[in-house]
Write an enzyme that holds these catalytic residues in place. Structure first.
Site, short mmCIF file in Angstrom:
data_model
loop_
_atom_site.label_atom_id
_atom_site.label_comp_id
_atom_site.label_asym_id
_atom_site.label_seq_id
_atom_site.Cartn_x
_atom_site.Cartn_y
_atom_site.Cartn_z
CE LYS A 30 6.53 -135.62 57.92
NZ LYS A 30 6.48 -134.97 59.26
CB SER A 107 3.11 -133.24 58.84
OG SER A 107 4.40 -133.30 59.44
CB SER A 131 4.62 -133.88 62.68
OG SER A 131 4.10 -132.60 62.38
#
Length: 393
Positions: A30, A107, A131
């Site tokens: 990420k 996310s 997330s």
């Protein structure tokens, strides 16, 4: 396939620094993990413009490289990690390979899509309010949110420190466990055999009827793996109250972490994100402290309930991924239900494993297993031994 590469912010080739458990495997991270020579964007153009190139890798990346894995890219995230949807106002929405007309979840949206689309063997994400768990469920893959503090967060952009965790995703349990062998503590917390299976009734009431039906065979398989089973009410105060507790503490911590930068740089945030940051700014410290005191009691009660020999079973999300572009009251209702589920592990700091376990209208839905404090490695071992993919799929 090219559409699915939209999950990736930057392709790269950072070679392994050693040989070991992950040799010949590739991974992506990420866009909040420091990569030497690279500047993180955290899902927002202004963040990218106002931050410096990293001088060192995040600790988690170093651990993986040392065990033979190769870093091949960074992946998209919702703005400053403050969403569960995966729809980014600035950069668009990574394509959910299992349900192209639906959101991938956030996310850690790009990380989930990269695994589901076979762009990498495994990926790293962060999980504060769901997330890793939510996008893993929506994209039909395996994901682990570990015990809070068990995996180093050095070199990772924070969101809310008392909830932030480094999690990971893969297409099979065996690899998820291999990654855990590298990232989790070498000397895991002691524990006894998982013999008690606890079904969280109030959590299952949040799932829609189609999901409950789709997850029923997997729930049956999990029940059968325990020596005893019982149904419980997780939250005597109600999971709505737990969600409020979580959101208040999280929101306060978020503003303490990022408020100064937001006030100074005045970044443009997309719909939903902007409103959440504005709300977080308004949270009173006294209110946060009241909720933090209540949180201690919640954490103790669930820790005592699970001990080292029980597993709590809940649906990962209320249902399949919502359709792209959905907004308004219906989307807010879905978000609230999802957070009532994800706040359980968030408030308690316990490890939660999500497993792809069924389909609703052709879209994946996941089932989750929560274990006691520090029981991450044992949870992964138990799942690999008892819940092989053919049983659940």
């Amino acid at each position: 396939m090219e559409d699915q590469w939209k999950a990736v912010v930057s392709r790269m080739a950072v070679g392994a620094t050693g040989q070991g458990k992950l040799s010949s495997l590739s991974f992506m991270v990420k866009d909040v993990f420091a990569v030497r020579g690279y500047t993180n964007g955290a899902g927002n153009p202004r963040w990218l413009e106002t931050h410096e190139i990293a001088q060192e890798h995040a600790t988690a990346i170093d651990l993986l490289l040392n065990e033979g894995a190769t870093l091949t890219g960074t992946t998209h995230t919702d703005e400053l990690m403050y969403s569960l949807n995966g729809e980014n106002f600035h950069y668009g929405t990574p394509l959910n390979p299992q349900a192209p007309d639906r959101i991938p979840g956030g996310s850690s949206s790009g990380s989930a899509v990269a695994v589901a689309a076979d762009l990498a063997d495994f990926t790293l994400g962060t999980d504060t309010g769901g997330s890793v768990r939510v996008p893993a469920s929506y994209c039909g893959i395996y994901g682990l949110r570990p015990t809070h503090g068990s995996v180093s967060e050095k070199g990772v952009i924070p969101l809310a420190s008392s909830f932030d965790t480094v999690g990971w995703m893969a297409r099979d349990l065996s690899l998820l466990r291999q990654v855990g062998d590298v990232l989790l503590p070498e000397n895991p917390a002691p524990g006894s055999e998982f013999s008690r299976i606890l079904i969280g009734e109030d959590a299952w009431e949040l799932a829609d009827s189609e999901s409950r039906e789709a997850l029923a065979p997997s729930l049956k398989a999990i029940r059968a793996a325990g020596a005893s089973q019982s149904s419980i009410r997780i939250a005597s105060q109600g999971l709505t109250e737990w969600m409020t507790m979580f959101r208040t503490i999280q929101g306060y911590e978020i503003w303490q972490e990022h408020g100064e930068w937001i006030t100074r740089e005045k970044p443009v945030f997309g719909p939903g994100i902007a409103e959440r940051f504005s709300w977080s700014r308004s949270i009173d410290r006294a209110d946060m402290e009241r909720q933090a005191t209540r949180r201690l009691a919640v954490r103790q009660s669930i820790t005592d309930l699970l001990g080292t020999d029980a597993l709590l079973i809940i649906p990962t999300t209320p249902g399949a991924a919502p359709k792209l572009g959905m907004n308004g009251p219906l989307m807010e209702e879905r978000r609230a239900k999802a957070m009532q589920l994800t706040c359980i592990a968030g408030l308690t700091g316990l490890p939660q494993l999500t497993i792809p376990a069924g389909e609703v209208q052709g879209c994946p839905v996941g089932i989750s297993i929560i274990a006691g404090y520090g029981q991450d490695s044992r949870l992964l071992e138990w799942a690999a031994a008892h819940l092989a993919a053919p049983v659940l799929k």
